[in-house]
Design a protein around this motif. Sequence first.
Motif, PDB file in Angstrom:
ATOM      1  N   GLU A 126       1.052  -0.820  -0.150  1.00 16.72           N
ATOM      2  CA  GLU A 126       0.012  -0.237  -0.175  1.00 16.72           C
ATOM      3  C   GLU A 126       1.150   1.220  -0.199  1.00 16.72           C
ATOM      4  O   GLU A 126       1.058   2.759  -0.428  1.00 16.72           O
ATOM      5  CB  GLU A 126      -0.992   0.329   1.129  1.00 16.72           C
ATOM      6  N   GLU A 127       2.160   1.468   0.745  1.00 13.34           N
ATOM      7  CA  GLU A 127       2.999   2.515   0.864  1.00 13.34           C
ATOM      8  C   GLU A 127       4.438   2.102  -0.262  1.00 13.34           C
ATOM      9  O   GLU A 127       4.268   0.634  -0.012  1.00 13.34           O
ATOM     10  CB  GLU A 127       3.461   2.758   2.144  1.00 13.34           C
ATOM     11  N   ASP A 128       5.106   2.682  -0.818  1.00 17.91           N
ATOM     12  CA  ASP A 128       5.990   2.861  -1.878  1.00 17.91           C
ATOM     13  C   ASP A 128       6.698   1.826  -0.585  1.00 17.91           C
ATOM     14  O   ASP A 128       7.660   0.617  -1.498  1.00 17.91           O
ATOM     15  CB  ASP A 128       7.007   4.155  -1.515  1.00 17.91           C
ATOM     16  N   ALA A 129       7.862   2.112   0.556  1.00 22.00           N
ATOM     17  CA  ALA A 129       8.470   1.952   1.339  1.00 22.00           C
ATOM     18  C   ALA A 129       8.049   0.041   1.634  1.00 22.00           C
ATOM     19  O   ALA A 129       8.688  -0.988   1.357  1.00 22.00           O
ATOM     20  CB  ALA A 129       8.989   1.892   2.821  1.00 22.00           C
ATOM     21  N   GLU A 130       7.059  -0.463   2.169  1.00 22.59           N
ATOM     22  CA  GLU A 130       6.339  -1.458   1.339  1.00 22.59           C
ATOM     23  C   GLU A 130       5.948  -2.177   0.601  1.00 22.59           C
ATOM     24  O   GLU A 130       6.834  -3.699   0.800  1.00 22.59           O
ATOM     25  CB  GLU A 130       4.866  -1.350   2.399  1.00 22.59           C
ATOM     26  N   ALA A 131       5.554  -1.578  -0.353  1.00 18.58           N
ATOM     27  CA  ALA A 131       6.475  -2.635  -2.021  1.00 18.58           C
ATOM     28  C   ALA A 131       7.430  -2.157  -1.774  1.00 18.58           C
ATOM     29  O   ALA A 131       7.536  -3.897  -2.820  1.00 18.58           O
ATOM     30  CB  ALA A 131       5.961  -1.256  -2.471  1.00 18.58           C
ATOM     31  N   ASP A 132       8.280  -1.522  -2.045  1.00 19.13           N
ATOM     32  CA  ASP A 132       9.767  -2.545  -2.367  1.00 19.13           C
ATOM     33  C   ASP A 132       9.861  -2.976  -1.741  1.00 19.13           C
ATOM     34  O   ASP A 132      11.197  -3.839  -1.116  1.00 19.13           O
ATOM     35  CB  ASP A 132      10.741  -0.719  -2.025  1.00 19.13           C
ATOM     36  N   ARG A 133       9.969  -3.455   0.238  1.00 18.32           N
ATOM     37  CA  ARG A 133      10.587  -5.054   0.656  1.00 18.32           C
ATOM     38  C   ARG A 133       9.472  -5.588   0.492  1.00 18.32           C
ATOM     39  O   ARG A 133      10.433  -6.933   0.128  1.00 18.32           O
ATOM     40  CB  ARG A 133      10.332  -4.407   2.424  1.00 18.32           C
TER      41      ARG A 133
END
Length: 157
Positions: A126-133
């Motif tokens: 949902e959020e960019d940092a979460e998506a990257d991980r």
Amino acid sequence: MTLQVDVSFVTRHPWAPSARLIRTWAEAACGARGREATLSVRIVTPRESERLNREYRQKPKSTNVLSFPAEIPAGALRGESRPLGDLVICARVVAREAREQGKSLAAHWAHMVVHGSLHLLGHDHEEDAEADRMEARERRVLRALGFDDPYRSESDD
């Protein structure tokens, strides 16, 4: 005890992966967090996928994979098998997407199983940092299974 994966086919297609392959991909995604856990995978028609997507996500269309994390029962004992949840995968949507994206069926199926399994473990995008991980984890798991980066496009060449 390793991850227990129960696979059911509401619809069968000769190009869909076997239950054994689906188990292999889910086990790879869950890793050590899948020990003494269970998950269910249900291969469905576009009609069932659309119904569930509309009911649970308010999106009136069929989709590739839906993840339904399990509620851990109060009083669950340590060492007992714990439910991770359910994956619902629409065979026809996965096949269509693989064609449209120029991917092999196996690669796209593996990606959907890995992606959905990671959602059951609490990963999100949902959020960019979460998506990257989450995407980094997907890439590592799929690479270990012998598949290319699922997010690499032809324009990256």
